[in-house]
Design an enzyme around this catalytic site. Structure first.
Site, mmCIF file in Angstrom:
data_model
loop_
_atom_site.group_PDB
_atom_site.id
_atom_site.type_symbol
_atom_site.label_atom_id
_atom_site.label_comp_id
_atom_site.label_asym_id
_atom_site.label_seq_id
_atom_site.Cartn_x
_atom_site.Cartn_y
_atom_site.Cartn_z
ATOM 1 N N HIS A 194 30.389 45.381 39.600
ATOM 2 C CA HIS A 194 31.018 44.561 38.556
ATOM 3 C C HIS A 194 31.907 45.482 37.737
ATOM 4 C CE1 HIS A 194 31.410 41.251 35.651
ATOM 5 N NE2 HIS A 194 31.495 42.225 34.769
ATOM 6 N N CYS A 195 33.186 45.144 37.660
ATOM 7 C CA CYS A 195 34.159 45.997 36.974
ATOM 8 C C CYS A 195 34.611 45.313 35.682
ATOM 9 C CB CYS A 195 35.362 46.273 37.874
ATOM 10 S SG CYS A 195 36.587 47.369 37.111
#
Length: 362
Positions: A194-195
């Site tokens: 998850h960025c």
């Protein structure tokens, strides 16, 4: 090229009857229709922690402030460069500088938006009837009252054993390379990470755009950095350097932003280049899921044993459609008939006896 990627079974496809196992649990997530004046779309009752825009056409993670910071830094830095450096460089050097910078800027923004607003590969949660059938199958695995039912499953991919874990939130066995994102509360196929900088998960459907974004951003940052240094060097000929900095404070601000960001962006690009060449994900690399030794029992079953083939498989593979149908209309769960004990999920499991022997030790 050998086919070592898991292929998602479309919702509604019946499972192939074989030895023994649970029913297929991947289906479009639905909720009971309300008595509202208009039918509700699925994005309005989506169970994950996402925000939807443009009637469900665009989606982001719930916490998107860091994504706005990313957009702001790129736009502000590039805007200052076009306003204060490009006119001088175009007049004294070449018009190619603003043209190249403009192309890079548009490509970076395009890849960023494709990464951020696209479904990363979310799997729909099981419907209540599917979840109930799967729970019945799991309960039947136990042979005694003191041993809990198995919550893992083992499948063979390219002659290597891969363990599938049960997701208690989505009520299904996660397909290979799938992981549940705790931020977005979704199971994502080929989950990388998850960025927060792009405001979305990076997975099966947007990884190539993410890689193109960080790679092009590294080129844009290095290009602006080199052009700003050239601009200041040309202006300082015959003048005091500090005086030149005072007359062009915008160039100094660009220099500072590019200097502190270019190293991390280049490092991230290099890391993901290594992952692509090895056909790995960030999640697999950090957990040490696979061994680098050839012939090892825990070797990467998804690697094609060739850097070029791995790159083509990751970056040039087929583009998969979204499975969550977020603009579809909510329908009542019609239920599915009770599944006979002789059916298994179509990604292929072992018999009950062998699976209990494998999973009972974990």
């Amino acid at each position: 090229m050998k086919d070592c990627e898991y292929r998602q079974i479309p919702p509604g496809t019946p499972a192939a009857p074989t030895a023994s196992g649970p029913p297929t649990s991947v289906a479009t997530s639905t909720a009971p229709a309300t008595l509202a004046s208009r039918p509700r779309r699925k994005w309005e009752v989506f169970p994950g922690r996402n925000r939807f825009y443009c009637s469900g056409r665009l989606m982001l993670a719930r916490h998107s402030s860091v994504f706005l910071l990313t957009v702001g830094l790129i736009v502000v830095t590039s805007g200052l460069f076009f306003a204060f450096d490009c006119p001088f460089l175009a007049h004294n050097l070449t018009m190619a500088i603003p043209i190249i910078a403009g192309i890079l800027f548009l490509f970076v923004i395009s890849c960023l938006l494709q990464t951020s607003f696209r479904d990363p590969g979310i799997l729909p949660r099981a419907t209540p009837s599917e979840a109930a059938d799967l729970e019945k199958w799991i309960d039947n695995l136990g042979t005694s009252t003191y041993r809990p039912p198995a919550r893992t499953m083992e499948v063979v991919i390219n002659k290597y054993m891969v363990k599938l874990k049960y997701c208690y939130t989505c009520k299904m066995f996660r397909p290979p390379r799938t992981s549940h994102c705790s931020v977005c509360d979704n199971c994502v196929e080929r989950f990388d990470h998850h960025c927060p900088w792009v405001g979305n998960c990076v997975g099966k459907r947007n990884y190539r755009f993410f890689y193109a974004f960080i790679l092009s951003l590294s080129f844009l940052t290095a290009f602006i950095f080199a052009c700003v240094i050239t601009h200041l060097a040309l202006r300082s000929q015959g003048n005091d350097f500090l005086t030149v900095l005072k007359t062009t404070p915008a160039s100094l601000l660009e220099l500072v932003i590019c200097f502190f960001s270019v190293w991390s962006i280049f490092g991230l690009s290099g890391f993901h280049t290594y992952l692509i060449a090895s056909n790995l994900t960030t999640n697999e690399d950090l957990k040490g899921a696979w061994s680098n030794k050839r012939g090892s029992e825990f070797a990467n079953p998804y690697s094609h044993k060739s850097v070029l083939t791995n790159c083509c498989a990751v970056l040039c593979g087929p583009f998969y459609p979204s499975l969550i149908d977020r603009r579809g209309f909510v329908q009542a769960d019609a239920g599915t008939p009770s599944t006979p004990k002789g059916e298994i999920p179509s990604f292929g499991t072992k018999s009950d006896a062998s699976m209990r022997e494998k999973t009972g030790h974990h």
